[in-house]
Scaffold this active site. Structure first.
Site, PDB file in Angstrom:
ATOM      1  N   HIS A 120       0.839  -1.210   0.000  1.00  0.00           N
ATOM      2  CA  HIS A 120       0.000   0.000   0.000  1.00  0.00           C
ATOM      3  C   HIS A 120       0.861   1.240   0.000  1.00  0.00           C
ATOM      4  CE1 HIS A 120       0.681  -1.262   4.162  1.00  0.00           C
ATOM      5  NE2 HIS A 120       0.709   0.015   4.471  1.00  0.00           N
ATOM      6  N   HIS A 136       0.797   5.277   1.115  1.00  0.00           N
ATOM      7  CA  HIS A 136       0.137   6.307   1.925  1.00  0.00           C
ATOM      8  C   HIS A 136       0.187   7.635   1.164  1.00  0.00           C
ATOM      9  CE1 HIS A 136       0.402   4.026   5.847  1.00  0.00           C
ATOM     10  NE2 HIS A 136       1.392   3.438   5.202  1.00  0.00           N
TER      11      HIS A 136
HETATM   12  P1  AMP Z   1       1.772   0.328   7.290  1.00  0.00           P
HETATM   13  O1  AMP Z   1       2.188   0.437   8.716  1.00  0.00           O
HETATM   14  O2  AMP Z   1       2.583   1.105   6.310  1.00  0.00           O
HETATM   15  O3  AMP Z   1       1.638  -1.138   6.955  1.00  0.00           O
HETATM   16  O4  AMP Z   1       0.355   1.007   7.217  1.00  0.00           O
HETATM   17  C1  AMP Z   1      -0.844   0.357   7.470  1.00  0.00           C
HETATM   18  C2  AMP Z   1      -1.888   1.438   7.538  1.00  0.00           C
HETATM   19  O5  AMP Z   1      -3.139   0.827   7.475  1.00  0.00           O
HETATM   20  C3  AMP Z   1      -1.849   2.264   8.831  1.00  0.00           C
HETATM   21  O6  AMP Z   1      -1.695   3.627   8.513  1.00  0.00           O
HETATM   22  C4  AMP Z   1      -3.189   1.949   9.477  1.00  0.00           C
HETATM   23  O7  AMP Z   1      -3.708   3.077  10.125  1.00  0.00           O
HETATM   24  C5  AMP Z   1      -4.036   1.542   8.293  1.00  0.00           C
HETATM   25  N1  AMP Z   1      -5.134   0.640   8.551  1.00  0.00           N
HETATM   26  C6  AMP Z   1      -5.151  -0.449   9.355  1.00  0.00           C
HETATM   27  N2  AMP Z   1      -6.355  -1.051   9.296  1.00  0.00           N
HETATM   28  C7  AMP Z   1      -7.107  -0.336   8.412  1.00  0.00           C
HETATM   29  C8  AMP Z   1      -8.437  -0.447   7.918  1.00  0.00           C
HETATM   30  N3  AMP Z   1      -9.277  -1.430   8.319  1.00  0.00           N
HETATM   31  N4  AMP Z   1      -8.873   0.459   7.026  1.00  0.00           N
HETATM   32  C9  AMP Z   1      -8.064   1.468   6.620  1.00  0.00           C
HETATM   33  N5  AMP Z   1      -6.801   1.638   7.056  1.00  0.00           N
HETATM   34  C10 AMP Z   1      -6.330   0.733   7.945  1.00  0.00           C
END
Ligand code: AMP
Length: 139
Positions: free
Chosen positions: A102, A104
């Site tokens: 993903h 950001h």
């Molecule tokens: P990373 O730490 O780069 O893997 O980022 C994962 C991101 O996913 C974090 O910013 C979380 O806040 C976000 N996240 C976790 N669960 C969900 C969800 N159900 N819907 C949207 N974002 C999420």
């Protein structure tokens, strides 16, 4: 590490978990981060089951980056943001917490601090209004 189909983004892609979606095409999906580091924090993911950047098929990655570019412009407009930061984490030591690739999208401005990563759950009603702003900017 093998791709784990139980991760939350895989569940969102299968429709088994909710998301504040803002954009979707054959290759990618964009939705609001539920623990935003800043207003407008949006995520873009490929639909392909891919754990991180290094596992990604370059063709799929290209489609995904086109979505990042498109949604980033919409977030910039929707939140009247002078700057946009794109972040992408690979592996636990880098801070990755969800093991589906993903990107950001984070609005940035002078004096606007970004919050802690994956820490505080947003108010869902507010998040829906933010999602709607991005959808309208994409329209
Ligand atoms: P990373 O730490 O780069 O893997 O980022 C994962 C991101 O996913 C974090 O910013 C979380 O806040 C976000 N996240 C976790 N669960 C969900 C969800 N159900 N819907 C949207 N974002 C999420």
């Amino acid at each position: 590490m093998a791709y784990n189909t139980d991760n939350i983004f895989a569940k969102i892609l299968r429709g088994e978990a909710p998301a504040f979606k803002v954009y979707e095409d054959d290759y990618s999906l964009a939705f609001m981060d539920v623990m935003p580091q800043v207003e407008g924090h949006t995520l873009v993911i490929p639909k392909d089951p891919t754990e991180n950047l290094h596992d990604a098929d370059p063709i799929i990655l290209g489609h995904t980056m086109a979505t990042v570019q498109r949604v980033s412009a919409a977030v910039k407009q929707a939140f009247d943001s002078p700057g946009i930061m794109i972040a992408q984490l690979n592996g636990v030591p880098a801070g990755q917490t969800v093991f589906h690739l993903h990107f950001h999208i984070l609005p940035r401005a002078d004096g606007l601090d970004i919050g802690m990563h994956a820490r505080n759950m947003a108010d869902f009603a507010v998040l829906e209004t933010h999602a709607q702003r991005v959808r309208e900017a994409l329209a």
